[in-house]
Design an enzyme around this catalytic site. Structure first.
Site, PDB file in Angstrom:
ATOM      1  N   CYS A   9       0.867  -1.168   0.000  1.00  0.00           N
ATOM      2  CA  CYS A   9       0.000   0.000   0.000  1.00  0.00           C
ATOM      3  C   CYS A   9       0.908   1.222   0.000  1.00  0.00           C
ATOM      4  CB  CYS A   9      -0.994  -0.005   1.160  1.00  0.00           C
ATOM      5  SG  CYS A   9      -0.265   0.091   2.786  1.00  0.00           S
ATOM      6  N   CYS A  81      -4.738  -0.766  -1.945  1.00  0.00           N
ATOM      7  CA  CYS A  81      -5.389   0.501  -2.244  1.00  0.00           C
ATOM      8  C   CYS A  81      -5.218   0.788  -3.732  1.00  0.00           C
ATOM      9  CB  CYS A  81      -4.818   1.641  -1.399  1.00  0.00           C
ATOM     10  SG  CYS A  81      -3.080   2.010  -1.708  1.00  0.00           S
TER      11      CYS A  81
END
Length: 254
Positions: A9, A81
């Site tokens: 992420c 993400c």
């Protein structure tokens, strides 16, 4: 041979660190796990807190730069993400690229948000490991008597399990009071019992409650029942301490 999984992420401070700790705990015998960030920061204290409260080990978790790991061989690169997914399309060469998108809990700064993120990642990883078992022909979960009795071969762990059996659901603070031990020590023993497949966890509000795993085989349930019936004073003192505890968390039985 273990398959290698890299979680990515942006900051490598919460979501990917949670995923690393969770998968290592859930299936460390199947996967070699690491995490990294495209712009690494540092482990968020709240992320470490909710992991520890749920009984997961956080020792050694640190934020790492993706550049330091992207040239290694990975079987799976899992982004958590959208931003990381867009920046990691060529990471890991032939690795299978998997894109998950979990809202970042950091901006909220709320314990409940971090705890919810932990729960959602754990559920997704449960499906991931289930699929992996099917793909590799691995046998479903089973209970090794040696591992079970090794986990129960400590008086504090045995007492904790028998207390949970008696009370159905208990949180760490209740077990700390009943066993008269510090919270970190209680969490370590509970993690050992969970690793052996004996306990499940469930979050209700700010509390994480422990209960006997519904997957316990009949032979093990009989052992626990006969242990309780044949040793009525085994946890008498602990139950008295628990009964005297004030402000106990309220548990919902669903």
């Amino acid at each position: 041979m273990k398959r290698r999984v890299l979680f990515v992420c942006t900051a490598n401070s919460a979501r990917s660190l949670m995923a690393e700790a969770l998968l290592r705990d859930m299936a460390g015998d199947q996967f070699e796990v690491a995490s990294a960030g495209t712009r690494p920061d540092r482990p968020h204290p709240m992320a470490l807190q909710v992991l520890e409260e749920a009984g997961y080990a956080t020792a050694g978790l640190e934020s790492k730069a993706l550049a330091d790991l992207e040239q290694e061989h990975w079987d799976y690169v899992i982004t958590l993400c959208e931003k990381a997914a867009s920046e990691c399309r060529n990471v890991g060469g032939p690795a299978q690229q998997i894109a998950w998108d979990f809202p970042d809990p950091v901006p909220s700064g709320r314990h409940a948000t971090f705890a919810l993120t932990l729960k959602e990642i754990r559920e997704r990883l449960g499906l991931f490991t289930l699929v992996h078992r099917k793909q590799t022909g691995m046998k479903p979960e089973h209970f090794d008597p040696v591992a079970v009795f090794k986990a129960l071969g400590d008086e504090l762990r045995l007492a904790a399990l028998m207390l949970i059996r008696e009370q159905k659901k208990l949180c760490v603070c209740e077990l700390t009071e009943a066993l008269d031990i510090p919270q970190p020590k209680a969490s370590r023993h509970l993690a050992t019992l969970r690793d052996a497949g004996l306990l499940d966890t469930e979050r209700q509000g700010q509390w994480v409650f422990y209960s006997l795993s519904p997957r316990l085989p009949h032979w093990l349930l009989r052992v626990l029942d006969e242990t309780a019936e044949g040793n009525p004073t085994l946890i008498r003192t602990e139950l008295e301490r628990l009964a005297a505890m004030t402000d106990r968390p309220v548990v919902r039985f669903i």
